[in-house]
Design a protein around this motif. Structure first.
Motif, mmCIF file in Angstrom:
data_model
loop_
_atom_site.group_PDB
_atom_site.id
_atom_site.type_symbol
_atom_site.label_atom_id
_atom_site.label_comp_id
_atom_site.label_asym_id
_atom_site.label_seq_id
_atom_site.Cartn_x
_atom_site.Cartn_y
_atom_site.Cartn_z
ATOM 1 N N LEU A 33 33.477 23.413 43.521
ATOM 2 C CA LEU A 33 32.621 23.872 44.636
ATOM 3 C C LEU A 33 31.512 22.791 45.331
ATOM 4 C CD1 LEU A 33 31.096 26.102 45.997
ATOM 5 C CD2 LEU A 33 30.493 26.803 43.489
ATOM 6 N N PRO A 39 27.400 23.224 46.060
ATOM 7 C CA PRO A 39 26.852 24.661 46.487
ATOM 8 C C PRO A 39 25.785 23.745 47.204
ATOM 9 C CG PRO A 39 27.078 23.593 43.746
ATOM 10 C CD PRO A 39 27.347 22.710 44.346
ATOM 11 N N SER A 40 25.193 25.136 47.983
ATOM 12 C CA SER A 40 24.324 24.437 48.880
ATOM 13 C C SER A 40 22.995 23.724 48.614
ATOM 14 C CB SER A 40 23.343 25.861 49.547
ATOM 15 O OG SER A 40 24.508 26.508 49.621
ATOM 16 N N SER A 81 22.808 26.947 37.865
ATOM 17 C CA SER A 81 22.271 27.473 39.057
ATOM 18 C C SER A 81 20.923 28.075 39.070
ATOM 19 C CB SER A 81 22.726 27.406 40.672
ATOM 20 O OG SER A 81 23.420 29.511 39.193
ATOM 21 N N PHE A 135 27.232 35.126 40.352
ATOM 22 C CA PHE A 135 28.559 34.751 41.442
ATOM 23 C C PHE A 135 29.762 35.411 41.118
ATOM 24 C CE2 PHE A 135 24.997 31.238 41.930
ATOM 25 C CZ PHE A 135 24.754 31.345 43.582
ATOM 26 N N CYS A 155 27.155 25.653 51.726
ATOM 27 C CA CYS A 155 28.119 25.406 51.218
ATOM 28 C C CYS A 155 29.283 25.040 51.429
ATOM 29 C CB CYS A 155 27.846 26.218 49.707
ATOM 30 S SG CYS A 155 27.439 27.838 50.419
ATOM 31 N N GLU A 200 26.840 31.166 49.056
ATOM 32 C CA GLU A 200 27.692 31.032 47.489
ATOM 33 C C GLU A 200 28.516 32.889 47.313
ATOM 34 O OE1 GLU A 200 25.480 29.125 47.935
ATOM 35 O OE2 GLU A 200 25.917 27.079 47.311
#
Ligand code: GLN
Length: 375
Positions: free
Chosen positions: A71, A73-74, A111, A130, A320, A346
């Protein structure tokens, strides 16, 4: 600590300053890179989760090569404090795990806003959760999935990967998603603009490794010899290539011709994604154009650079994205597919990929015992 390409520059771990990392699915093949050690150790069940850094694909590409979930992430979701900077406007830390839920759990932990990184974002709710998005997702009814025509028409895309994307489209359609074609007209400039921007930022970031402030210092007679010998001895070939390229594109006279144009292309690529996301919620693409390749197979740097063709534009746009194992090729190697969502998307990214993961044909991606024994 796990192995990686030096300063995260590479797509196979072959640029490591230390040793070779093998792919647990076939030890004659690379695990991908730059975070190849992380993906390889999750795939071989040495650890349940690992972190990677993704500047142009270094979480998603090794995750796909090793049959794991990766993954990115942004930009701004995870603090970069403590990360050795490669290209600061592109770098993001993210998890490599066996399942989408594990990635979501990891993202909950890492995060959020950090006073030590001014680009890190305050998330909507103090606690992101999330994992709920990944756990509770059941159906894709109402989800609009965009397929960029440019990606499937891409030269050099292996048949097995194309077929896996087509099969994924059918699975998503069967789950109630609305499938549509979208266009990213400037996507074709992403590899070229990335290698200008990333090299430029790397040349600035790596200037601090001069023998005075950090790390290695070669013993010499005087100061200027010390700078030269330290940087000569301390950086590998690929890192030196990037520093030279970055210094060149930033130098006066060439700045407008290369760096400025690359930044303009980056803006156009970001706008393409913004336009596409007005029509769809997530975008589906391959992660890599090929299956995991053999050590030494990509002999020129340019060939190696092209292995990130599907991941790089996501970093340029700040979106993302996740790579999820989709199939095993007839030759017994894992294939991954990539979902991309807008910046800060996300939750939709994790829920859509969790639904796909639950409904794909193969449930668990475990490397064959016979091939991983000698690791
Ligand atoms: N392979 C790409 C490069 O060499 C991406 C690396 C990364 O994401 N760290 O720059």
């Amino acid at each position: 600590r796990t192995n990686m390409d030096e300063f995260a520059m590479g797509s196979s771990c072959e640029n490591s300053a230390f040793a070779k990392t093998a792919n647990p699915w076939d030890i004659e093949r690379v695990p991908g890179g730059s975070s190849g050690g992380s993906a390889s150790s999750v795939s071989a069940s040495m650890v349940p989760a690992a972190l990677g850094s993704d500047t142009g694909g270094s979480i998603r590409q090794p995750a796909a090569f090793c049959g794991t979930v990766g993954l990115k992430p942004s930009y701004g979701i995870v603090s970069r404090y403590g990360l050795v900077a490669f290209a600061s406007s592109l770098d993001q830390i993210g998890p490599i795990t066996n399942t989408v839920l594990d990635s979501a759990i990891m993202l909950d932990i890492i995060s959020g806003r950090d006073a030590m990184d001014c680009t890190s974002l305050e998330l909507e709710s103090g606690f992101a959760n999330f994992a709920d998005a990944a756990k509770n997702a059941e159906s894709l009814r109402g989800a609009r999935v965009g397929i960029p025509s440019e990606c499937l028409d891409c030269e050099g895309l292996e048949d097995s990967i194309r077929r896996s994307v087509e099969k994924t489209i059918e699975i998503m359609r069967g789950l109630g998603a609305q499938i549509m074609t979208v266009s990213l007209p400037h996507w074709k400039y992403s590899v070229a603009s990335y290698y200008v921007i990333a090299a430029a930022e790397a040349s600035a970031n790596l200037a601090r490794f001069d023998g005075v402030r950090y790390g290695l210092r070669e013993k010499t007679e005087n100061l200027s010899d010390m700078y030269f010998s330290t940087r000569e001895a301390g950086f590998g070939e690929e890192v030196k290539r990037r520093i030279l390229l970055g210094t060149f594109v930033l130098s006066s006279g060439y700045y407008d011709a290369y760096y400025l144009r690359a930044q303009k292309a980056r803006t156009l690529i970001r706008r393409d994604y913004e336009d596409a996301f007005k029509k769809c919620d997530i975008i589906l693409t391959p992660v890599t154009p090929s299956l995991p390749f053999k050590f030494g197979e990509k002999s020129s740097p340019l060939q190696m650079y092209l292995s990130d063709i599907f991941t790089i534009s996501v970093n340029l746009a700040g979106n993302c994205a996740i790579s999820v194992p989709s199939e095993i090729s007839p030759s017994g190697l894992p294939i991954g597919i990539q979902f991309v969502a807008p910046s800060n998307g996300e939750k939709i990214l994790l829920s859509a990929s969790a639904v796909f993961e639950k409904n794909r044909e193969i449930k668990r991606f475990t490397p064959p015992e016979t091939k991983r024994a000698v690791l």
